[in-house]
Write a protein that holds these residues in place. Structure first.
Motif, mmCIF file in Angstrom:
data_model
loop_
_atom_site.group_PDB
_atom_site.id
_atom_site.type_symbol
_atom_site.label_atom_id
_atom_site.label_comp_id
_atom_site.label_asym_id
_atom_site.label_seq_id
_atom_site.Cartn_x
_atom_site.Cartn_y
_atom_site.Cartn_z
ATOM 1 N N PHE A 31 0.601 -1.210 0.108
ATOM 2 C CA PHE A 31 0.049 0.091 -0.043
ATOM 3 C C PHE A 31 0.845 1.263 0.014
ATOM 4 C CE2 PHE A 31 -2.526 3.334 1.827
ATOM 5 C CZ PHE A 31 -3.766 3.171 1.026
ATOM 6 N N PRO A 32 1.953 1.420 0.850
ATOM 7 C CA PRO A 32 2.683 2.582 0.888
ATOM 8 C C PRO A 32 3.334 3.085 -0.299
ATOM 9 C CG PRO A 32 2.912 1.489 2.770
ATOM 10 C CD PRO A 32 2.378 0.503 1.796
ATOM 11 N N ALA A 33 3.720 1.805 -1.172
ATOM 12 C CA ALA A 33 4.476 2.053 -2.430
ATOM 13 C C ALA A 33 3.427 2.498 -3.611
ATOM 14 C CB ALA A 33 5.340 0.654 -3.016
ATOM 15 N N VAL A 34 2.266 1.920 -3.338
ATOM 16 C CA VAL A 34 1.055 2.212 -4.330
ATOM 17 C C VAL A 34 0.593 3.743 -4.435
ATOM 18 C CG1 VAL A 34 -1.450 1.666 -5.205
ATOM 19 C CG2 VAL A 34 0.530 -0.275 -4.551
ATOM 20 N N LEU A 35 0.471 3.987 -3.100
ATOM 21 C CA LEU A 35 -0.055 5.293 -2.697
ATOM 22 C C LEU A 35 1.096 6.306 -3.181
ATOM 23 C CD1 LEU A 35 -2.082 7.130 -1.209
ATOM 24 C CD2 LEU A 35 -0.718 6.807 0.771
ATOM 25 N N ALA A 36 2.169 6.231 -2.764
ATOM 26 C CA ALA A 36 3.322 7.073 -3.308
ATOM 27 C C ALA A 36 3.370 7.291 -4.860
ATOM 28 C CB ALA A 36 4.641 6.614 -2.742
ATOM 29 N N LEU A 37 3.362 5.964 -5.317
ATOM 30 C CA LEU A 37 3.280 6.302 -7.052
ATOM 31 C C LEU A 37 2.041 6.958 -7.117
ATOM 32 C CD1 LEU A 37 4.399 5.237 -9.436
ATOM 33 C CD2 LEU A 37 3.025 3.301 -9.450
ATOM 34 N N CYS A 38 0.717 6.654 -6.840
ATOM 35 C CA CYS A 38 -0.365 7.359 -7.308
ATOM 36 C C CYS A 38 -0.504 8.801 -6.963
ATOM 37 C CB CYS A 38 -1.695 6.642 -6.741
ATOM 38 S SG CYS A 38 -1.839 4.811 -7.340
ATOM 39 N N VAL A 39 0.008 9.177 -5.768
ATOM 40 C CA VAL A 39 0.161 10.652 -5.436
ATOM 41 C C VAL A 39 1.183 11.178 -6.277
ATOM 42 C CG1 VAL A 39 0.817 12.192 -3.618
ATOM 43 C CG2 VAL A 39 -0.733 10.285 -3.381
ATOM 44 N N GLY A 40 2.340 10.704 -6.508
ATOM 45 C CA GLY A 40 3.344 11.202 -7.533
ATOM 46 C C GLY A 40 3.044 11.408 -8.993
ATOM 47 N N LEU A 41 1.919 10.470 -9.459
ATOM 48 C CA LEU A 41 1.593 10.665 -10.813
ATOM 49 C C LEU A 41 0.344 11.682 -10.859
ATOM 50 C CD1 LEU A 41 1.321 6.831 -11.824
ATOM 51 C CD2 LEU A 41 2.870 8.513 -12.626
ATOM 52 N N LEU A 42 -0.241 11.870 -9.951
ATOM 53 C CA LEU A 42 -1.359 12.850 -9.812
ATOM 54 C C LEU A 42 -0.897 14.037 -9.779
ATOM 55 C CD1 LEU A 42 -4.550 12.993 -9.784
ATOM 56 C CD2 LEU A 42 -4.301 13.077 -7.234
ATOM 57 N N ALA A 43 -0.140 14.404 -8.784
ATOM 58 C CA ALA A 43 0.842 15.581 -8.652
ATOM 59 C C ALA A 43 1.574 15.848 -10.011
ATOM 60 C CB ALA A 43 1.654 15.556 -7.553
ATOM 61 N N ALA A 44 2.249 15.089 -10.733
ATOM 62 C CA ALA A 44 2.634 15.241 -12.070
ATOM 63 C C ALA A 44 1.875 15.704 -13.194
ATOM 64 C CB ALA A 44 3.582 14.273 -12.327
ATOM 65 N N ALA A 45 0.696 15.243 -12.966
ATOM 66 C CA ALA A 45 -0.428 15.246 -13.938
ATOM 67 C C ALA A 45 -1.139 16.720 -13.823
ATOM 68 C CB ALA A 45 -1.426 14.304 -13.860
ATOM 69 N N VAL A 46 -1.144 17.171 -12.439
ATOM 70 C CA VAL A 46 -1.757 18.458 -12.284
ATOM 71 C C VAL A 46 -0.984 19.452 -12.557
ATOM 72 C CG1 VAL A 46 -2.388 20.001 -10.379
ATOM 73 C CG2 VAL A 46 -3.391 17.593 -10.333
ATOM 74 N N VAL A 47 0.421 19.232 -12.461
ATOM 75 C CA VAL A 47 1.651 20.079 -12.874
ATOM 76 C C VAL A 47 1.703 20.500 -14.325
ATOM 77 C CG1 VAL A 47 3.784 20.950 -12.804
ATOM 78 C CG2 VAL A 47 2.836 20.076 -10.618
ATOM 79 N N VAL A 48 1.611 19.237 -15.016
ATOM 80 C CA VAL A 48 1.623 19.415 -16.510
ATOM 81 C C VAL A 48 0.385 20.006 -17.104
ATOM 82 C CG1 VAL A 48 1.670 17.866 -18.627
ATOM 83 C CG2 VAL A 48 3.192 17.389 -16.752
ATOM 84 N N LEU A 49 -0.603 19.750 -16.669
ATOM 85 C CA LEU A 49 -1.875 20.256 -16.962
ATOM 86 C C LEU A 49 -1.987 21.685 -16.713
ATOM 87 C CD1 LEU A 49 -4.445 17.303 -16.442
ATOM 88 C CD2 LEU A 49 -3.612 18.141 -18.718
ATOM 89 N N THR A 50 -1.781 22.044 -15.467
ATOM 90 C CA THR A 50 -1.907 23.530 -15.209
ATOM 91 C C THR A 50 -0.601 24.311 -16.051
ATOM 92 O OG1 THR A 50 -2.274 22.902 -12.983
ATOM 93 C CG2 THR A 50 -1.424 25.306 -13.339
ATOM 94 N N LEU A 51 0.423 23.814 -16.317
ATOM 95 C CA LEU A 51 1.365 24.359 -17.054
ATOM 96 C C LEU A 51 1.195 24.604 -18.644
ATOM 97 C CD1 LEU A 51 4.757 23.199 -15.580
ATOM 98 C CD2 LEU A 51 3.924 25.483 -15.376
ATOM 99 N N ILE A 52 0.351 23.575 -19.294
ATOM 100 C CA ILE A 52 -0.077 23.607 -20.658
ATOM 101 C C ILE A 52 -1.242 24.408 -20.887
ATOM 102 C CG2 ILE A 52 1.278 21.657 -21.128
ATOM 103 C CD1 ILE A 52 -1.460 20.354 -21.462
ATOM 104 N N GLY A 53 -1.752 24.873 -19.464
ATOM 105 C CA GLY A 53 -3.124 25.796 -19.524
ATOM 106 C C GLY A 53 -4.387 24.703 -20.296
ATOM 107 N N TRP A 54 -4.441 23.515 -19.891
ATOM 108 C CA TRP A 54 -5.763 22.886 -20.306
ATOM 109 C C TRP A 54 -6.878 23.359 -19.227
ATOM 110 C CZ3 TRP A 54 -6.941 16.942 -20.594
ATOM 111 C CH2 TRP A 54 -8.080 16.733 -21.428
ATOM 112 N N THR A 55 -7.534 24.350 -19.912
ATOM 113 C CA THR A 55 -8.633 24.818 -18.900
ATOM 114 C C THR A 55 -9.863 24.921 -19.664
ATOM 115 O OG1 THR A 55 -7.819 27.248 -19.673
ATOM 116 C CG2 THR A 55 -6.908 26.545 -17.436
ATOM 117 N N ASN A 56 -10.969 25.164 -18.977
ATOM 118 C CA ASN A 56 -12.228 25.473 -19.674
ATOM 119 C C ASN A 56 -12.328 26.917 -20.489
ATOM 120 O OD1 ASN A 56 -13.630 23.277 -18.628
ATOM 121 N ND2 ASN A 56 -14.043 24.108 -17.093
#
Length: 127
Positions: free
Chosen positions: A102-127
């Motif tokens: 569980f700790p490894a899976v959680l860390a991987l999921c949080v890391g991927l989610l954080a990276a996705a939010v950063v990338v989407l915010t930087l490329i400006g994928w907004t409404n």
């Protein structure tokens, strides 16, 4: 698993097994339990933060990130109590402490989610 869930609500029954471990180990187990609860609360807070502070993020993505974080927080809370019972029983029985992915899976999921939010915010994928 059924007996383990019953022990969540009746921790005194854990004492019926084996011998009492050094109290320091039980207290350390409790601190770990509380740390997992704090992690769960942080994920829930993160879910609300994504929903409230990223309003320009595409609606379906914002909803998906919010739900993933909220579900992750709930899973952390459930995992915390389950792991506490499993460790307490193992200590009383003189067994090795249970392993968990569980700790490894959680860390991987949080890391991927954080990276996705950063990338989407930087490329400006907004409404």
């Amino acid at each position: 698993m059924g007996q383990g869930i019953r022990l969540w609500f009746s921790p005194a029954r854990v004492r019926e097994e084996g011998t009492t471990p050094d109290y320091r180990f039980s207290l350390a187990n409790e601190r770990t339990f509380l740390a997992w609860l704090r992690t769960g609360l942080a994920l829930v807070g993160g879910g609300f933060a994504v929903d409230q502070f990223l309003p320009r993020l595409h609606g379906s993505l914002r909803l998906a990130f919010t739900v993933v974080l909220l579900v992750g927080g709930a899973l952390c809370a459930l995992r915390a109590v389950n792991h506490w019972v499993r460790c307490e029983r193992a200590m009383r029985r003189g067994e090795d402490l249970p392993l968990s992915r569980f700790p490894a899976v959680l860390a991987l999921c949080v890391g991927l989610l954080a990276a996705a939010v950063v990338v989407l915010t930087l490329i400006g994928w907004t409404n």
